[in-house]
Design a protein around this motif. Structure first.
Motif, PDB file in Angstrom:
ATOM      1  N   LYS A   1       0.826  -1.207   0.000  1.00 47.52           N
ATOM      2  CA  LYS A   1       0.000   0.000   0.000  1.00 47.52           C
ATOM      3  C   LYS A   1       0.862   1.260   0.000  1.00 47.52           C
ATOM      4  N   LEU A   2       1.946   1.247   0.766  1.00 48.59           N
ATOM      5  CA  LEU A   2       2.835   2.411   0.844  1.00 48.59           C
ATOM      6  C   LEU A   2       3.965   2.339  -0.179  1.00 48.59           C
ATOM      7  N   GLU A   3       3.918   1.345  -1.038  1.00 52.77           N
ATOM      8  CA  GLU A   3       4.905   1.167  -2.115  1.00 52.77           C
ATOM      9  C   GLU A   3       6.324   1.061  -1.566  1.00 52.77           C
ATOM     10  N   ALA A   4       6.479   0.228  -0.539  1.00 56.07           N
ATOM     11  CA  ALA A   4       7.789   0.009   0.070  1.00 56.07           C
ATOM     12  C   ALA A   4       8.330  -1.352  -0.373  1.00 56.07           C
ATOM     13  N   TRP A   5       9.366  -1.326  -1.193  1.00 57.82           N
ATOM     14  CA  TRP A   5       9.983  -2.545  -1.703  1.00 57.82           C
ATOM     15  C   TRP A   5      11.276  -2.794  -0.935  1.00 57.82           C
ATOM     16  N   GLU A   6      11.472  -4.034  -0.485  1.00 58.06           N
ATOM     17  CA  GLU A   6      12.623  -4.349   0.370  1.00 58.06           C
ATOM     18  C   GLU A   6      13.543  -5.363  -0.289  1.00 58.06           C
ATOM     19  N   TYR A   7      14.853  -5.057  -0.244  1.00 58.21           N
ATOM     20  CA  TYR A   7      15.895  -5.974  -0.683  1.00 58.21           C
ATOM     21  C   TYR A   7      16.601  -6.516   0.557  1.00 58.21           C
ATOM     22  N   LYS A   8      16.761  -7.834   0.602  1.00 57.55           N
ATOM     23  CA  LYS A   8      17.550  -8.457   1.665  1.00 57.55           C
ATOM     24  C   LYS A   8      18.881  -8.879   1.069  1.00 57.55           C
ATOM     25  N   MET A   9      19.971  -8.491   1.728  1.00 57.81           N
ATOM     26  CA  MET A   9      21.306  -8.717   1.182  1.00 57.81           C
ATOM     27  C   MET A   9      22.058  -9.784   1.955  1.00 57.81           C
ATOM     28  N   TYR A  10      23.033 -10.351   1.287  1.00 58.30           N
ATOM     29  CA  TYR A  10      23.935 -11.271   1.960  1.00 58.30           C
ATOM     30  C   TYR A  10      24.837 -10.479   2.902  1.00 58.30           C
ATOM     31  N   GLY A  11      25.222 -11.129   4.005  1.00 58.90           N
ATOM     32  CA  GLY A  11      26.114 -10.464   4.944  1.00 58.90           C
ATOM     33  C   GLY A  11      25.370  -9.449   5.792  1.00 58.90           C
ATOM     34  N   TRP A  12      26.153  -8.552   6.371  1.00 57.09           N
ATOM     35  CA  TRP A  12      25.596  -7.535   7.269  1.00 57.09           C
ATOM     36  C   TRP A  12      26.182  -6.178   6.906  1.00 57.09           C
ATOM     37  N   PRO A  13      25.761  -5.624   5.757  1.00 56.87           N
ATOM     38  CA  PRO A  13      26.385  -4.374   5.290  1.00 56.87           C
ATOM     39  C   PRO A  13      26.271  -3.216   6.266  1.00 56.87           C
ATOM     40  N   TRP A  14      25.201  -3.173   7.078  1.00 53.48           N
ATOM     41  CA  TRP A  14      25.040  -2.054   8.010  1.00 53.48           C
ATOM     42  C   TRP A  14      25.664  -2.354   9.373  1.00 53.48           C
ATOM     43  N   HIS A  15      26.244  -3.562   9.502  1.00 51.57           N
ATOM     44  CA  HIS A  15      27.025  -3.914  10.693  1.00 51.57           C
ATOM     45  C   HIS A  15      28.410  -4.408  10.277  1.00 51.57           C
ATOM     46  N   ALA A  16      28.879  -3.929   9.160  1.00 50.67           N
ATOM     47  CA  ALA A  16      30.110  -4.458   8.571  1.00 50.67           C
ATOM     48  C   ALA A  16      31.333  -4.170   9.435  1.00 50.67           C
ATOM     49  N   THR A  17      32.314  -5.076   9.337  1.00 52.65           N
ATOM     50  CA  THR A  17      33.612  -4.894   9.985  1.00 52.65           C
ATOM     51  C   THR A  17      34.700  -5.210   8.975  1.00 52.65           C
ATOM     52  N   GLY A  18      35.926  -4.774   9.276  1.00 58.49           N
ATOM     53  CA  GLY A  18      37.051  -5.081   8.407  1.00 58.49           C
ATOM     54  C   GLY A  18      36.847  -4.565   6.992  1.00 58.49           C
ATOM     55  N   GLU A  19      37.310  -5.355   6.002  1.00 58.58           N
ATOM     56  CA  GLU A  19      37.240  -4.927   4.611  1.00 58.58           C
ATOM     57  C   GLU A  19      35.799  -4.802   4.110  1.00 58.58           C
ATOM     58  N   GLU A  20      34.860  -5.491   4.779  1.00 52.52           N
ATOM     59  CA  GLU A  20      33.463  -5.389   4.362  1.00 52.52           C
ATOM     60  C   GLU A  20      32.914  -3.970   4.522  1.00 52.52           C
ATOM     61  N   THR A  21      33.535  -3.170   5.394  1.00 49.05           N
ATOM     62  CA  THR A  21      33.097  -1.786   5.529  1.00 49.05           C
ATOM     63  C   THR A  21      33.287  -1.025   4.216  1.00 49.05           C
ATOM     64  N   MET A  22      34.313  -1.428   3.443  1.00 44.79           N
ATOM     65  CA  MET A  22      34.552  -0.767   2.168  1.00 44.79           C
ATOM     66  C   MET A  22      33.572  -1.249   1.098  1.00 44.79           C
ATOM     67  N   THR A  23      33.142  -2.503   1.207  1.00 42.40           N
ATOM     68  CA  THR A  23      32.102  -2.984   0.292  1.00 42.40           C
ATOM     69  C   THR A  23      30.813  -2.191   0.491  1.00 42.40           C
ATOM     70  N   THR A  24      30.504  -1.882   1.747  1.00 44.94           N
ATOM     71  CA  THR A  24      29.318  -1.076   2.032  1.00 44.94           C
ATOM     72  C   THR A  24      29.443   0.301   1.408  1.00 44.94           C
ATOM     73  N   ARG A  25      30.604   0.927   1.548  1.00 47.89           N
ATOM     74  CA  ARG A  25      30.792   2.265   0.951  1.00 47.89           C
ATOM     75  C   ARG A  25      30.729   2.200  -0.568  1.00 47.89           C
ATOM     76  N   LEU A  26      31.277   1.129  -1.149  1.00 55.38           N
ATOM     77  CA  LEU A  26      31.209   0.973  -2.600  1.00 55.38           C
ATOM     78  C   LEU A  26      29.755   0.826  -3.043  1.00 55.38           C
ATOM     79  N   LEU A  27      28.962   0.089  -2.262  1.00 51.77           N
ATOM     80  CA  LEU A  27      27.541  -0.039  -2.576  1.00 51.77           C
ATOM     81  C   LEU A  27      26.866   1.322  -2.610  1.00 51.77           C
TER      82      LEU A  27
END
Length: 265
Positions: A188-214
């Motif tokens: 109804k509110l036109e909210a579409w959700e994507y679920k991603m692999y990993g934890w981009p919003w809790h990233a640590t180490g090199e994964e923090t850079m993957t989040t920024r690249l995203l």
């Protein structure tokens, strides 16, 4: 007779202009106003004219299904207290509260109130941003807004986005090997959700850079469809051990043609 060149100063002395010789002009004056989010349920408006305060009342009543509880003059501001807890942002309220803020931005934008900055000037544990607007005498062209939120540790929602943009973001996530699943969060509110692999919003180490690249790739994807991020704000109340992510509000000029310039405001 005094020499035209001052050896001490190293330059020629110029005659001073009298007040009567000075050109006349109209002093430039900028009008600023503030909209701020407080506690778990309040919106305060400062230095907006009464007509805009009244219009924001209507926006809240139209888009916040729980309605207004009270309103009052609060110090130098006017305060709306919403029923429920929109800034806790849990469950369906998390989407509805973004719709409310999105529509507030859209109305003010149409009236020439352009966001100047969002700022955090409070050391309170549960503080949220204050939004400073600058009055533009000529309103910008008619535009449309969507919201993008970063939820839990691995979800991203686009609220009000057209299908073409949803498809582009899907392609982006697949190319980055991030897309795990997707579906309507609230049709109804036109909210579409994507679920991603990993934890981009809790990233640590090199994964923090993957989040920024995203985020960089997401901005490029938005711009390819004429959208630009208008505001990135903290509008949710965190907890003692967890802060909240920003919500993005994204704007596009209505009638934008692919390949034409994208204006950032």
């Amino acid at each position: 007779m005094n020499p035209p060149y001052s050896e001490k100063a190293g330059f020629s002395e110029q005659p001073r202009m009298s007040d009567s010789d000075a050109p006349s002009y109209t002093p430039f004056r900028t009008t600023f106003a503030c909209l701020s989010l407080h506690q778990s349920d309040r919106i305060r408006m400062m230095q907006f004219p009464p007509a805009d305060v009244s219009a924001i009342r209507s926006v809240i009543q139209r888009h916040w299904n729980k309605g207004l509880q009270t309103e009052r003059v609060y110090g130098a501001s006017y305060e709306f207290k919403l029923s429920g807890y929109p800034w806790y942002g849990q469950g369906s309220d998390a989407i509805t509260s973004r719709v409310v803020v999105r529509e507030i931005f859209a109305y003010l934008f149409s009236r020439g109130w352009i966001l100047h900055l969002s700022t955090d000037v409070s050391r309170s544990k549960y503080d949220k941003d204050s939004l400073i607007f600058r009055k533009q005498q000529t309103p910008p062209p008619p535009s449309e807004f969507i919201a993008i939120t970063f939820n839990q540790g691995d979800r991203m929602r686009l609220i009000g986005a057209p299908n073409a943009l949803l498809a582009d973001v899907r392609t982006l996530l697949k190319e980055m090997n991030l897309l795990q699943a997707e579906d309507w969060k609230d049709r109804k509110l036109e909210a579409w959700e994507y679920k991603m692999y990993g934890w981009p919003w809790h990233a640590t180490g090199e994964e923090t850079m993957t989040t920024r690249l995203l985020l960089l790739k997401l901005l490029e994807t938005l711009e390819s469809r004429g959208w630009s991020v208008y505001a990135s704000i903290d509008q949710s109340t965190g907890t003692e051990d967890r802060s909240e992510t920003d919500s993005w509000y994204v704007v596009k000029e209505r009638g934008w043609v692919e390949g034409s310039a994208v204006f950032h405001r």
